[in-house]
Scaffold this motif. Structure first.
Motif, PDB file in Angstrom:
ATOM      1  N   TYR A 250       0.978  -1.187  -0.092  1.00 37.05           N
ATOM      2  CA  TYR A 250       0.148   0.021  -0.158  1.00 37.05           C
ATOM      3  C   TYR A 250       0.822   1.297  -0.224  1.00 37.05           C
ATOM      4  O   TYR A 250       1.661   1.447   0.906  1.00 37.05           O
ATOM      5  CB  TYR A 250      -0.965   0.017   1.295  1.00 37.05           C
ATOM      6  CG  TYR A 250      -1.699   1.244   1.561  1.00 37.05           C
ATOM      7  CD1 TYR A 250      -2.828   1.332   0.838  1.00 37.05           C
ATOM      8  CD2 TYR A 250      -1.249   2.306   2.195  1.00 37.05           C
ATOM      9  CE1 TYR A 250      -3.781   2.429   0.797  1.00 37.05           C
ATOM     10  CE2 TYR A 250      -2.231   3.251   2.238  1.00 37.05           C
ATOM     11  CZ  TYR A 250      -3.312   3.533   1.537  1.00 37.05           C
ATOM     12  OH  TYR A 250      -4.188   4.736   1.766  1.00 37.05           O
ATOM     13  N   ASP A 251       0.579   2.209  -0.912  1.00 38.64           N
ATOM     14  CA  ASP A 251       1.303   3.469  -1.213  1.00 38.64           C
ATOM     15  C   ASP A 251       0.394   4.436  -0.710  1.00 38.64           C
ATOM     16  O   ASP A 251      -0.531   4.780  -1.585  1.00 38.64           O
ATOM     17  CB  ASP A 251       1.907   3.480  -2.485  1.00 38.64           C
ATOM     18  CG  ASP A 251       2.519   4.897  -2.564  1.00 38.64           C
ATOM     19  OD1 ASP A 251       3.060   5.580  -1.739  1.00 38.64           O
ATOM     20  OD2 ASP A 251       3.211   5.139  -3.573  1.00 38.64           O
ATOM     21  N   GLU A 253       0.473   7.715  -1.186  1.00 41.67           N
ATOM     22  CA  GLU A 253       0.636   8.674  -2.107  1.00 41.67           C
ATOM     23  C   GLU A 253      -0.326   8.360  -3.203  1.00 41.67           C
ATOM     24  O   GLU A 253      -0.973   9.027  -3.901  1.00 41.67           O
ATOM     25  CB  GLU A 253       1.890   9.061  -2.578  1.00 41.67           C
ATOM     26  CG  GLU A 253       2.805   9.894  -1.413  1.00 41.67           C
ATOM     27  CD  GLU A 253       2.250  11.107  -1.159  1.00 41.67           C
ATOM     28  OE1 GLU A 253       1.957  11.673  -2.156  1.00 41.67           O
ATOM     29  OE2 GLU A 253       2.180  11.636   0.136  1.00 41.67           O
ATOM     30  N   ARG A 254      -0.144   7.190  -3.608  1.00 41.38           N
ATOM     31  CA  ARG A 254      -0.850   6.709  -4.701  1.00 41.38           C
ATOM     32  C   ARG A 254      -2.459   6.743  -4.502  1.00 41.38           C
ATOM     33  O   ARG A 254      -3.373   6.984  -5.589  1.00 41.38           O
ATOM     34  CB  ARG A 254      -0.449   4.944  -5.088  1.00 41.38           C
ATOM     35  CG  ARG A 254      -1.115   4.049  -6.306  1.00 41.38           C
ATOM     36  CD  ARG A 254      -0.582   2.847  -6.207  1.00 41.38           C
ATOM     37  NE  ARG A 254      -1.325   2.073  -7.144  1.00 41.38           N
ATOM     38  CZ  ARG A 254      -1.063   0.986  -7.470  1.00 41.38           C
ATOM     39  NH1 ARG A 254      -0.193   0.083  -6.655  1.00 41.38           N
ATOM     40  NH2 ARG A 254      -1.686   0.272  -8.589  1.00 41.38           N
ATOM     41  N   PHE A 255      -2.956   6.405  -3.579  1.00 45.03           N
ATOM     42  CA  PHE A 255      -4.485   6.600  -3.161  1.00 45.03           C
ATOM     43  C   PHE A 255      -4.768   7.647  -2.454  1.00 45.03           C
ATOM     44  O   PHE A 255      -5.720   7.725  -1.724  1.00 45.03           O
ATOM     45  CB  PHE A 255      -4.547   5.488  -2.372  1.00 45.03           C
ATOM     46  CG  PHE A 255      -4.320   4.108  -3.106  1.00 45.03           C
ATOM     47  CD1 PHE A 255      -5.051   3.760  -4.185  1.00 45.03           C
ATOM     48  CD2 PHE A 255      -3.387   3.119  -2.952  1.00 45.03           C
ATOM     49  CE1 PHE A 255      -4.752   2.692  -4.973  1.00 45.03           C
ATOM     50  CE2 PHE A 255      -3.086   1.975  -3.587  1.00 45.03           C
ATOM     51  CZ  PHE A 255      -3.810   1.670  -4.601  1.00 45.03           C
ATOM     52  N   LYS A 273      -8.977   6.740  -8.240  1.00 43.16           N
ATOM     53  CA  LYS A 273      -8.348   6.010  -7.178  1.00 43.16           C
ATOM     54  C   LYS A 273      -8.980   4.855  -6.307  1.00 43.16           C
ATOM     55  O   LYS A 273      -8.433   4.074  -5.991  1.00 43.16           O
ATOM     56  CB  LYS A 273      -7.980   7.162  -6.133  1.00 43.16           C
ATOM     57  CG  LYS A 273      -7.210   8.441  -6.651  1.00 43.16           C
ATOM     58  CD  LYS A 273      -5.722   7.930  -6.914  1.00 43.16           C
ATOM     59  CE  LYS A 273      -4.774   9.207  -7.185  1.00 43.16           C
ATOM     60  NZ  LYS A 273      -3.278   8.939  -7.330  1.00 43.16           N
ATOM     61  N   GLU A 276      -9.248   1.846  -8.570  1.00 40.36           N
ATOM     62  CA  GLU A 276      -7.858   1.062  -8.948  1.00 40.36           C
ATOM     63  C   GLU A 276      -7.392   0.394  -7.548  1.00 40.36           C
ATOM     64  O   GLU A 276      -6.878  -0.729  -7.565  1.00 40.36           O
ATOM     65  CB  GLU A 276      -6.760   2.384  -8.933  1.00 40.36           C
ATOM     66  CG  GLU A 276      -5.264   2.012  -9.120  1.00 40.36           C
ATOM     67  CD  GLU A 276      -4.313   2.940  -9.285  1.00 40.36           C
ATOM     68  OE1 GLU A 276      -3.025   2.541  -9.025  1.00 40.36           O
ATOM     69  OE2 GLU A 276      -4.653   4.284  -9.176  1.00 40.36           O
TER      70      GLU A 276
END
Length: 384
Positions: A250-251, A253-255, A273, A276
């Motif tokens: 889990y990142d 920043e990505r979500f 988001k 994804e």
């Protein structure tokens, strides 16, 4: 129903899973009415309304093991079958349970739902939840197992820091749903108060819980989320929460979305988001693993063709078992005959002697035993 915990097994890409609470007076009546209406409208192909004991019962034609048993607190088991795009068949099973504690007022009826398709699940397909539950705000089926949290609405976070952190812990440990936190940069109007989950595709809409932080909660929500889950909340933005505080891969920043405009327009970036995140492999809750196994191993709603295939398979299975038993009996009979023949040969046809000497008696006892041991050894030899 036990509290949920994660297993190392990922959720199959063919499955849709959900678990919540119905806080109304008669959960099973609401399910029955909805199933009857959808069957009459041709939305579903068929359904069953089963007593839990009968659902778990094993018969000669349908042998079932303990995986088919929903447990002693189960109230009712419902099954439904329908078809989606390109004729793909979906099988689903919903089980209702007694409240975990009757002393808690308003705890409601717990339910678990597992659906599985013949190919990987698509978010555009109808939600399995609305195949069993009416998609109406008047029917309170959509409460999470975490108290005070509900689907299909924007849930405001508690103002107390301790309660907020407790809520975050419970959502990561008990809930089967995806949780999203949105910060209101300013108090929204009626259009802005509409939950952003309403813009999600049908099959994803009932897998996501939306939380709202008021304008003055920016710092306290950000601090609590960093403390409990290791993710921050941007002012006026949103973040998709990890399923656990130590979620692998889990990142944050990505979500995370830096700005969400709550003016009634579609929040495209946030929806992307969420979709994804929903497409990523997720750990299967321990409760869900049992529910999915029960769907696969304890399915009852067979079509006539499926019943015929099952009956033929059972006939083949019993024929092989009978053949194995017959072969085993033949082997035992051959071994017994060999043993008796060896004993007769060793004693010369006489099992006793009138007055044998001690040495002869000992030799006479040893010889049949040796012969019998050899005969049994031949029987144990797999190449015989």
């Amino acid at each position: 129903m036990a509290k949920s915990s994660s297993s190392s097994t990922p959720v199959p890409d063919t499955a849709w899973l959900g678990s919540g609470c119905h806080l109304g007076p008669d959960a099973e009546r609401d399910v029955r009415r909805n199933l009857i209406a959808l069957k009459a409208a041709g939305v579903i192909d068929g359904f069953l309304d089963l007593d839990p004991v009968e659902a778990a019962r094993s018969t000669d034609l349908f042998p079932r093991d303990e995986s088919a048993d929903p447990g002693p607190s189960a109230r009712r088991v419902f099954e439904a079958r329908w078809r989606v795009a390109d004729g793909v068949t979906v099988r689903a099973q919903l089980t209702t349970y007694e409240p975990e504690s009757r002393r808690i007022v308003g705890e409601g009826v717990t339910w678990v739902l597992a659906a599985e398709a013949e190919r990987p699940w698509e978010a555009s397909w109808p939600s399995p939840a609305t195949m069993f539950w009416p998609d109406s705000d008047q029917v309170p089926w959509d409460h999470d197992r975490v108290p005070g949290v509900r689907l299909r609405t924007a849930n405001h976070l508690p103002k107390d820091d301790g309660e907020l952190r407790r809520l975050l812990r419970d959502c990561s440990r008990q809930s089967w749903f995806i949780h999203v936190v949105v910060h209101e940069a300013m108090t929204p109007d009626a259009l802005g108060r509409r939950p952003v989950t309403a813009f999600l595709p049908p099959s994803l809409r009932h897998r996501v819980v939306e939380h709202r932080a008021t304008p003055e909660q920016a710092l306290i929500a950000d601090f609590a989320m960093k403390r409990e889950l290791g993710v921050g909340l941007p002012r006026g933005g949103a973040v998709v929460l990890p399923p656990t505080s130590q979620a692998p891969g889990y990142d944050p920043e990505r979500f995370t979305v830096r700005a969400v405009f709550l003016d009634g327009t579609e929040p495209t970036e946030l929806l992307r988001k969420i979709e994804e995140f929903a497409s990523l492999p997720r750990p299967l809750p321990a409760d869900a693993e049992r529910v999915l196994t029960r769907l696969r191993q304890g399915w009852h709603l067979l079509t006539p063709d499926e019943e015929l295939v099952h009956a033929r398979a059972m006939v083949t299975r019993y024929a092989k078992a009978l053949e194995a038993m017959t072969a085993s009996c033949d082997l035992y009979r051959e071994a017994a005959e060999s043993a008796l023949a060896a004993l007769a040969e060793a004693t010369g046809g006489n099992h006793t002697s009138p007055n044998p000497t001690p040495a002869a008696a000992a030799d006479q006892d040893a010889s049949p035993m040796k012969t019998l041991t050899k005969a049994l050894a031949l029987f144990r030899n797999p190449n015989r």
